[in-house]
Write an enzyme that holds these catalytic residues in place. Sequence first.
Site, PDB file in Angstrom:
ATOM      1  CG  HIS A 213      46.712  41.485  40.771  1.00 49.58           C
ATOM      2  ND1 HIS A 213      46.492  41.906  42.049  1.00 49.58           N
ATOM      3  CD2 HIS A 213      45.579  41.742  40.094  1.00 49.58           C
ATOM      4  CE1 HIS A 213      45.275  42.393  42.153  1.00 49.58           C
ATOM      5  NE2 HIS A 213      44.695  42.322  40.982  1.00 49.58           N
TER       6      HIS A 213
HETATM    7  C1  UD1 Z   1      41.944  40.077  36.674  1.00 51.37           C
HETATM    8  C2  UD1 Z   1      41.145  41.362  36.613  1.00 51.37           C
HETATM    9  C3  UD1 Z   1      41.564  42.291  37.727  1.00 51.37           C
HETATM   10  C4  UD1 Z   1      41.505  41.593  39.075  1.00 51.37           C
HETATM   11  C5  UD1 Z   1      42.287  40.288  39.020  1.00 51.37           C
HETATM   12  C6  UD1 Z   1      42.112  39.532  40.307  1.00 51.37           C
HETATM   13  C7  UD1 Z   1      40.468  42.055  34.345  1.00 51.37           C
HETATM   14  C8  UD1 Z   1      40.745  42.961  33.225  1.00 51.37           C
HETATM   15  N1  UD1 Z   1      41.361  42.058  35.354  1.00 51.37           N
HETATM   16  O1  UD1 Z   1      43.296  40.413  36.421  1.00 51.37           O
HETATM   17  O2  UD1 Z   1      40.691  43.403  37.755  1.00 51.37           O
HETATM   18  O3  UD1 Z   1      42.025  42.447  40.055  1.00 51.37           O
HETATM   19  O4  UD1 Z   1      41.803  39.478  37.941  1.00 51.37           O
HETATM   20  O5  UD1 Z   1      43.137  38.604  40.508  1.00 51.37           O
HETATM   21  O6  UD1 Z   1      39.482  41.360  34.342  1.00 51.37           O
HETATM   22  N2  UD1 Z   1      46.677  33.464  34.388  1.00 51.37           N
HETATM   23  C9  UD1 Z   1      47.063  32.178  34.668  1.00 51.37           C
HETATM   24  N3  UD1 Z   1      46.203  31.384  35.361  1.00 51.37           N
HETATM   25  C10 UD1 Z   1      44.965  31.798  35.762  1.00 51.37           C
HETATM   26  C11 UD1 Z   1      44.590  33.104  35.463  1.00 51.37           C
HETATM   27  C12 UD1 Z   1      45.454  33.924  34.772  1.00 51.37           C
HETATM   28  O7  UD1 Z   1      48.157  31.740  34.324  1.00 51.37           O
HETATM   29  O8  UD1 Z   1      44.243  31.012  36.397  1.00 51.37           O
HETATM   30  C13 UD1 Z   1      47.625  34.347  33.685  1.00 51.37           C
HETATM   31  C14 UD1 Z   1      47.471  34.337  32.172  1.00 51.37           C
HETATM   32  O9  UD1 Z   1      48.726  34.452  31.593  1.00 51.37           O
HETATM   33  C15 UD1 Z   1      46.682  35.610  31.913  1.00 51.37           C
HETATM   34  C16 UD1 Z   1      47.178  36.533  33.017  1.00 51.37           C
HETATM   35  O10 UD1 Z   1      47.425  35.689  34.132  1.00 51.37           O
HETATM   36  O11 UD1 Z   1      46.902  36.150  30.639  1.00 51.37           O
HETATM   37  C17 UD1 Z   1      46.186  37.614  33.414  1.00 51.37           C
HETATM   38  O12 UD1 Z   1      44.920  37.036  33.746  1.00 51.37           O
HETATM   39  P1  UD1 Z   1      43.565  37.886  33.531  1.00 51.37           P
HETATM   40  O13 UD1 Z   1      42.431  37.134  34.090  1.00 51.37           O
HETATM   41  O14 UD1 Z   1      43.458  38.373  32.132  1.00 51.37           O
HETATM   42  O15 UD1 Z   1      43.809  39.184  34.384  1.00 51.37           O
HETATM   43  P2  UD1 Z   1      44.315  39.333  35.882  1.00 51.37           P
HETATM   44  O16 UD1 Z   1      45.627  40.009  35.860  1.00 51.37           O
HETATM   45  O17 UD1 Z   1      44.180  38.048  36.601  1.00 51.37           O
HETATM   46  N1  UDP Z   2      44.068  36.282  47.898  1.00 55.12           N
HETATM   47  C1  UDP Z   2      44.253  34.926  48.179  1.00 55.12           C
HETATM   48  N2  UDP Z   2      45.453  34.353  47.887  1.00 55.12           N
HETATM   49  C2  UDP Z   2      46.488  35.053  47.344  1.00 55.12           C
HETATM   50  C3  UDP Z   2      46.299  36.438  47.071  1.00 55.12           C
HETATM   51  C4  UDP Z   2      45.073  37.003  47.345  1.00 55.12           C
HETATM   52  O1  UDP Z   2      43.339  34.273  48.683  1.00 55.12           O
HETATM   53  O2  UDP Z   2      47.560  34.449  47.102  1.00 55.12           O
HETATM   54  C5  UDP Z   2      42.765  36.895  48.189  1.00 55.12           C
HETATM   55  C6  UDP Z   2      42.836  38.107  49.088  1.00 55.12           C
HETATM   56  O3  UDP Z   2      42.836  37.737  50.442  1.00 55.12           O
HETATM   57  C7  UDP Z   2      41.584  38.862  48.678  1.00 55.12           C
HETATM   58  C8  UDP Z   2      41.454  38.549  47.204  1.00 55.12           C
HETATM   59  O4  UDP Z   2      42.238  37.377  46.978  1.00 55.12           O
HETATM   60  O5  UDP Z   2      40.456  38.354  49.347  1.00 55.12           O
HETATM   61  C9  UDP Z   2      41.973  39.681  46.381  1.00 55.12           C
HETATM   62  O6  UDP Z   2      42.050  39.305  45.052  1.00 55.12           O
HETATM   63  P1  UDP Z   2      43.064  39.950  44.026  1.00 55.12           P
HETATM   64  O7  UDP Z   2      44.149  40.629  44.742  1.00 55.12           O
HETATM   65  O8  UDP Z   2      43.404  38.887  43.056  1.00 55.12           O
HETATM   66  O9  UDP Z   2      42.134  40.991  43.221  1.00 55.12           O
HETATM   67  P2  UDP Z   2      41.561  42.441  43.525  1.00 55.12           P
HETATM   68  O10 UDP Z   2      40.907  42.462  44.854  1.00 55.12           O
HETATM   69  O11 UDP Z   2      42.667  43.428  43.401  1.00 55.12           O
HETATM   70  O12 UDP Z   2      40.584  42.647  42.401  1.00 55.12           O
END
Ligand code: UD1
Ligand code: UDP
Length: 361
Positions: A213
């Site tokens: 991601h």
């Molecule tokens: C965010 C964090 C990242 C973290 C990740 C955990 C920032 C800059 N990034 O990344 O550090 O590792 O969360 O998962 O804060 N979207 C949906 N549904 C949701 C959420 C997001 O459809 O519930 C889609 C939207 O199109 C959105 C995209 O995912 O634009 C990215 O979501 P965003 O929260 O901006 O960043 P993440 O990639 O989730």
């Molecule tokens: N995780 C989850 N379901 C998923 C993918 C990840 O519960 O489908 C959990 C995972 O076990 C970990 C956390 O989400 O505890 C990690 O989050 P993510 O990878 O979104 O973000 P990051 O840690 O890179 O910021």
Amino acid sequence: MLDSLSKVSKKVVSVVGARPQFIKLAPLSREFRKSGFNEVIVHTGQHYDENMSDLFFKELEIPKPDYNLGIGSGSHGEQTGKMLIALEEVLIKERPDLVIVYGDTNSTLAGALCASKLHIKLAHVEAGLRSFNKNMPEEINRIVADHLSDILFVPTQTAVENLKREGITDGVYLVGDLMFDALMHFSRTSELKSKILEILNLAPKSYYLATIHRAENTDNYERLKGILEALSRLDKLVVFPVHPRTRNKIKDYHLESLLEKLLVIDPVGYLDMIQLEKHAKIILTDSGGVQKEAFWLKVPCITLRDETEWVETIRYGWNRLVGADRDKIVEAVLNIKSGENIDFSGEYSAPKICKVLEEVV
Ligand code: UD1
Ligand code: UDP
């Protein structure tokens, strides 16, 4: 009596918004309630799909947020700016003794900026981590949060040293990792409740688990293609719970055909994820949290990035940094090895954090 009164009077606002922050919040929130802190939970709404947000509150028994700011998705400036405006109103109304921010997302950045501008004491959980790559939004967020924080809860000795190099030595507390507390606490429940292996018809150690991601992978056509090509060439089934960002980018880049050989599923809840991780033969990921969980569960991990903040996982032989090159990933899977047999039993992080807060807030 006086002691318990002073604790009760301490109001702590936790600012969360993204999936890994709910997991970090769960053990600390439980400890706050046990210790008599007055906890207010503010959900920025950064993650909002049921399986990226509400499911975690339910499964991890976190109280319903006192506020959900409903900010949702957007560009960095738009998302962070909207959070700042909404958070300011809440913090002025609540007037807490402390704001706590977690990790390195835009919700972390907004919480940190807002609290410090209002002169409210700020604590950062998971402080001191560095990838030394400022192209990552997370690196910017964590540097700002660390430099604004009064109290820095640090998970590793490496993180203590990173802070020292930036001149931060006051208010630094090495307290371990809340994600470890969560994993230990929910391991048994996951074992009992999750039916994910049966549902997906997976035998233990017969599959690989992949998550992607990070913007550096998803927003780069060559890197995303390289990773997906590698996953579709591996010798075992790859289970792939797809983050919404990744799902959107695969569609935008027309890379759907590279998913045909994979077992593609929606993001799963934490209890299912623990089972998928525990019984995977290898985990391939660019997630920070998943790298650590692989380490604690002693499952070999291949990290699809060029650097990691969690250098201990590499040092002890459980993680390998491979990047996004197709052939290098396939080669790494073929040559995978287990790491050192470390004993992870030890103290939990949440009680240590509460103890510090009782003393210094
Ligand atoms: C965010 C964090 C990242 C973290 C990740 C955990 C920032 C800059 N990034 O990344 O550090 O590792 O969360 O998962 O804060 N979207 C949906 N549904 C949701 C959420 C997001 O459809 O519930 C889609 C939207 O199109 C959105 C995209 O995912 O634009 C990215 O979501 P965003 O929260 O901006 O960043 P993440 O990639 O989730
Ligand atoms: N995780 C989850 N379901 C998923 C993918 C990840 O519960 O489908 C959990 C995972 O076990 C970990 C956390 O989400 O505890 C990690 O989050 P993510 O990878 O979104 O973000 P990051 O840690 O890179 O910021």
